[in-house]
Design an enzyme around this catalytic site. Structure first.
Site, mmCIF file in Angstrom:
data_model
loop_
_atom_site.group_PDB
_atom_site.id
_atom_site.type_symbol
_atom_site.label_atom_id
_atom_site.label_comp_id
_atom_site.label_asym_id
_atom_site.label_seq_id
_atom_site.Cartn_x
_atom_site.Cartn_y
_atom_site.Cartn_z
ATOM 1 N N SER A 118 4.199 -3.801 5.605
ATOM 2 C CA SER A 118 4.094 -4.152 6.759
ATOM 3 C C SER A 118 3.099 -5.361 7.022
ATOM 4 O O SER A 118 3.431 -6.259 7.815
ATOM 5 C CB SER A 118 3.285 -3.261 7.829
ATOM 6 O OG SER A 118 4.025 -2.039 7.878
ATOM 7 N N HIS A 139 10.760 -7.401 5.577
ATOM 8 C CA HIS A 139 10.315 -6.483 6.537
ATOM 9 C C HIS A 139 11.103 -6.238 7.648
ATOM 10 O O HIS A 139 11.214 -6.833 8.585
ATOM 11 C CB HIS A 139 8.779 -7.234 7.053
ATOM 12 C CG HIS A 139 8.041 -6.585 8.211
ATOM 13 N ND1 HIS A 139 7.290 -7.021 9.014
ATOM 14 C CD2 HIS A 139 7.738 -5.219 8.230
ATOM 15 C CE1 HIS A 139 6.817 -5.836 9.925
ATOM 16 N NE2 HIS A 139 7.079 -4.766 9.160
ATOM 17 N N GLU A 151 12.246 -9.875 9.088
ATOM 18 C CA GLU A 151 11.614 -10.901 8.665
ATOM 19 C C GLU A 151 11.519 -11.018 7.077
ATOM 20 O O GLU A 151 11.401 -9.947 6.432
ATOM 21 C CB GLU A 151 10.011 -10.647 8.864
ATOM 22 C CG GLU A 151 9.449 -10.870 10.286
ATOM 23 C CD GLU A 151 8.047 -10.869 10.289
ATOM 24 O OE1 GLU A 151 7.283 -11.672 10.610
ATOM 25 O OE2 GLU A 151 7.487 -9.403 10.175
ATOM 26 N N ASN A 190 3.468 -8.940 12.994
ATOM 27 C CA ASN A 190 2.477 -7.960 13.066
ATOM 28 C C ASN A 190 1.188 -8.944 13.633
ATOM 29 O O ASN A 190 0.324 -8.368 14.067
ATOM 30 C CB ASN A 190 2.489 -7.469 11.796
ATOM 31 C CG ASN A 190 2.909 -6.035 11.942
ATOM 32 O OD1 ASN A 190 3.196 -5.571 13.086
ATOM 33 N ND2 ASN A 190 3.417 -5.677 10.704
HETATM 34 N N1 LIG Z 1 6.899 3.246 9.885
HETATM 35 C C1 LIG Z 1 7.120 1.938 10.268
HETATM 36 O O1 LIG Z 1 7.328 1.723 11.439
HETATM 37 C C2 LIG Z 1 7.092 0.775 9.264
HETATM 38 C C3 LIG Z 1 7.712 -0.285 9.789
HETATM 39 C C4 LIG Z 1 7.697 -1.397 8.925
HETATM 40 C C5 LIG Z 1 7.346 -1.330 7.566
HETATM 41 N N2 LIG Z 1 6.987 -0.232 6.980
HETATM 42 C C6 LIG Z 1 6.160 -0.120 5.747
HETATM 43 O O2 LIG Z 1 7.323 0.708 5.135
HETATM 44 C C7 LIG Z 1 6.742 1.305 4.137
HETATM 45 C C8 LIG Z 1 7.317 2.577 3.961
HETATM 46 O O3 LIG Z 1 6.781 3.423 5.380
HETATM 47 P P1 LIG Z 1 7.369 4.518 5.781
HETATM 48 O O4 LIG Z 1 7.184 4.592 7.241
HETATM 49 O O5 LIG Z 1 8.912 4.536 5.339
HETATM 50 O O6 LIG Z 1 6.618 5.576 5.097
HETATM 51 P P2 LIG Z 1 7.005 7.259 4.622
HETATM 52 O O7 LIG Z 1 5.598 7.888 4.399
HETATM 53 O O8 LIG Z 1 7.772 7.716 5.794
HETATM 54 O O9 LIG Z 1 7.930 7.037 3.137
HETATM 55 C C9 LIG Z 1 7.173 6.754 2.075
HETATM 56 C C10 LIG Z 1 8.362 7.358 1.038
HETATM 57 O O10 LIG Z 1 7.805 6.607 -0.412
HETATM 58 C C11 LIG Z 1 7.892 7.742 -1.188
HETATM 59 N N3 LIG Z 1 7.207 7.487 -2.388
HETATM 60 C C12 LIG Z 1 5.617 7.092 -2.646
HETATM 61 N N4 LIG Z 1 5.338 6.803 -4.079
HETATM 62 C C13 LIG Z 1 6.865 6.652 -4.475
HETATM 63 C C14 LIG Z 1 7.227 5.964 -5.711
HETATM 64 N N5 LIG Z 1 6.274 5.767 -6.675
HETATM 65 N N6 LIG Z 1 8.520 6.036 -5.988
HETATM 66 C C15 LIG Z 1 9.237 6.721 -4.964
HETATM 67 N N7 LIG Z 1 9.017 6.935 -3.648
HETATM 68 C C16 LIG Z 1 7.700 6.951 -3.372
HETATM 69 C C17 LIG Z 1 7.038 8.943 -0.601
HETATM 70 O O11 LIG Z 1 7.545 10.003 -1.223
HETATM 71 C C18 LIG Z 1 7.732 8.623 0.935
HETATM 72 O O12 LIG Z 1 8.871 9.578 0.938
HETATM 73 C C19 LIG Z 1 5.263 1.064 4.188
HETATM 74 O O13 LIG Z 1 4.910 -0.237 3.223
HETATM 75 C C20 LIG Z 1 5.176 0.771 5.535
HETATM 76 O O14 LIG Z 1 4.050 0.026 5.764
HETATM 77 C C21 LIG Z 1 6.894 0.931 7.986
#
Ligand SMILES: NC(=O)c1ccc[n+]([C@@H]2O[C@H](COP(=O)([O-])OP(=O)(O)OC[C@H]3O[C@@H](n4cnc5c(N)ncnc54)[C@H](O)[C@@H]3O)[C@@H](O)[C@H]2O)c1
Length: 296
Positions: A118, A139, A151, A190
């Site tokens: 993010s 993104h 993005e 963001n």
């Molecule tokens: N949630 C949102 O609205 C949003 C929006 C845009 C971007 N993001 C970004 O996307 C990314 C993921 O966010 P999310 O909301 O899906 O998080 P989440 O917590 O739902 O999922 C993260 C996943 O990564 C897995 N994981 C951790 N380490 C790992 C590894 N070494 N290998 C494989 N899997 C691994 C975890 O087990 C988990 O299932 C973050 O960087 C977040 O900032 C999130």
């Protein structure tokens, strides 16, 4: 370069969504997470969502055919055939750097590596690889199957071919792409959105406006489908805090300083829908049942 095979690392809210839109667009996807249990949960959520979209006529094709393009795995080495690896693990720079080092080791030399972070500057991740010219930010916005925006972010090292190939791939998923020409923390959207979310939390913190009125006001006054606090609950308060912290650390600009109330809620485990309490409270089915008490 033409992208045909995609490797998604992380099968959470975002990784699962990215996997889904790739499979819907006809790509073969290998989806990696840490355990079979997490992967099965994610596959279940994807199947449910694809089913709904097919039922509404928003996606064409049979659910089973779309699902058959997704191969779940717990092994990083299964990225060996990827043309593009998309990282979507926790918003933590140390974990992401470790993942990028592994991706650089297992993915073919021609493969592009991208991060769905993010807010973390992409060059903090590309610098641990031997292919910084092939690293970009992708993104996506939540929920990925519904939100049209992507993005695509380049660093000073990203090649034109990498940038353009990923933009074409994003468009092939049905996304509208915003090009971001430098990986400043928070990128473009963001950078704009975070200060207004912080102001919303500060107004709540000072008791000036209620949680519900903030969201109602932004929905009705600005035509947003969801207010900033409802959106925060969906994205995860920890994810929001991580994004603010990354932008604040890079800019040291007080307008990005995370509010104390948000830090306290994250410390207390009030992370939003995923813990059934954030700014609001949710039942087991995910229905909103009330407002979380303040102060905590
Ligand atoms: N949630 C949102 O609205 C949003 C929006 C845009 C971007 N993001 C970004 O996307 C990314 C993921 O966010 P999310 O909301 O899906 O998080 P989440 O917590 O739902 O999922 C993260 C996943 O990564 C897995 N994981 C951790 N380490 C790992 C590894 N070494 N290998 C494989 N899997 C691994 C975890 O087990 C988990 O299932 C973050 O960087 C977040 O900032 C999130």
């Amino acid at each position: 370069m033409e992208i045909k095979k995609v490797f998604v690392v992380g099968s959470g809210l975002m990784g699962g969504g990215i996997t889904q839109v790739c499979a819907q667009a006809g790509y073969n996807v290998v989806m990696r997470d840490l355990t079979d249990e997490i992967l099965q949960k994610s596959l279940g959520a994807i199947k449910w969502s694809v089913g709904k979209l097919v039922e509404k006529g928003r996606v064409t094709g049979a659910v089973d055919e779309i699902m058959s393009r997704i191969r779940p795995t717990t092994r990083m080495d299964d990225g060996f055939e990827a043309d593009l690896a998309v990282e979507a693990v926790f918003e933590n720079v140390d974990i992401k750097r470790e993942v990028f080092q592994e991706l650089d080791r297992v993915c073919p030399k021609h493969a592009i590596l991208s991060s769905n972070t993010s807010a973390i500057p992409i060059s903090e991740l590309s610098s641990v690889t031997d292919r910084p010219d092939k690293v970009v930010g992708t993104h996506f916005f939540s929920p990925v199957p519904m939100m049209r925006l992507l993005e695509v972010i380049r660093t000073i090292s990203t090649s034109d071919d990498t940038f353009e190939s990923v933009i074409r791939w994003g468009e092939s998923l049905g996304k509208e792409v915003v090009r971001v020409n430098l990986d400043v923390a928070g990128f473009a959207m963001n950078r704009i959105n975070i200060p207004s979310t912080i102001e919303a939390i500060r107004l709540v913190e000072k008791g000036i406006v209620s949680i519900e009125d903030i969201d109602k006001g932004m929905r009705l006054g600005f035509g947003r489908p969801m207010g900033p606090l409802e959106t925060g609950d969906m994205a995860g308060l920890d994810v929001g805090l991580g994004a603010m912290t990354a932008v604040y650390n890079e800019t040291r600009d007080p307008k990005y300083a995370p509010p104390e109330l948000l830090m306290r809620k994250v410390r207390a485990g009030h992370l939003g829908r995923k813990t059934r309490i954030g700014w609001y409270i949710y039942d087991e089915q995910g229905n909103k049942t009330g407002v979380a008490p303040l102060p905590i």
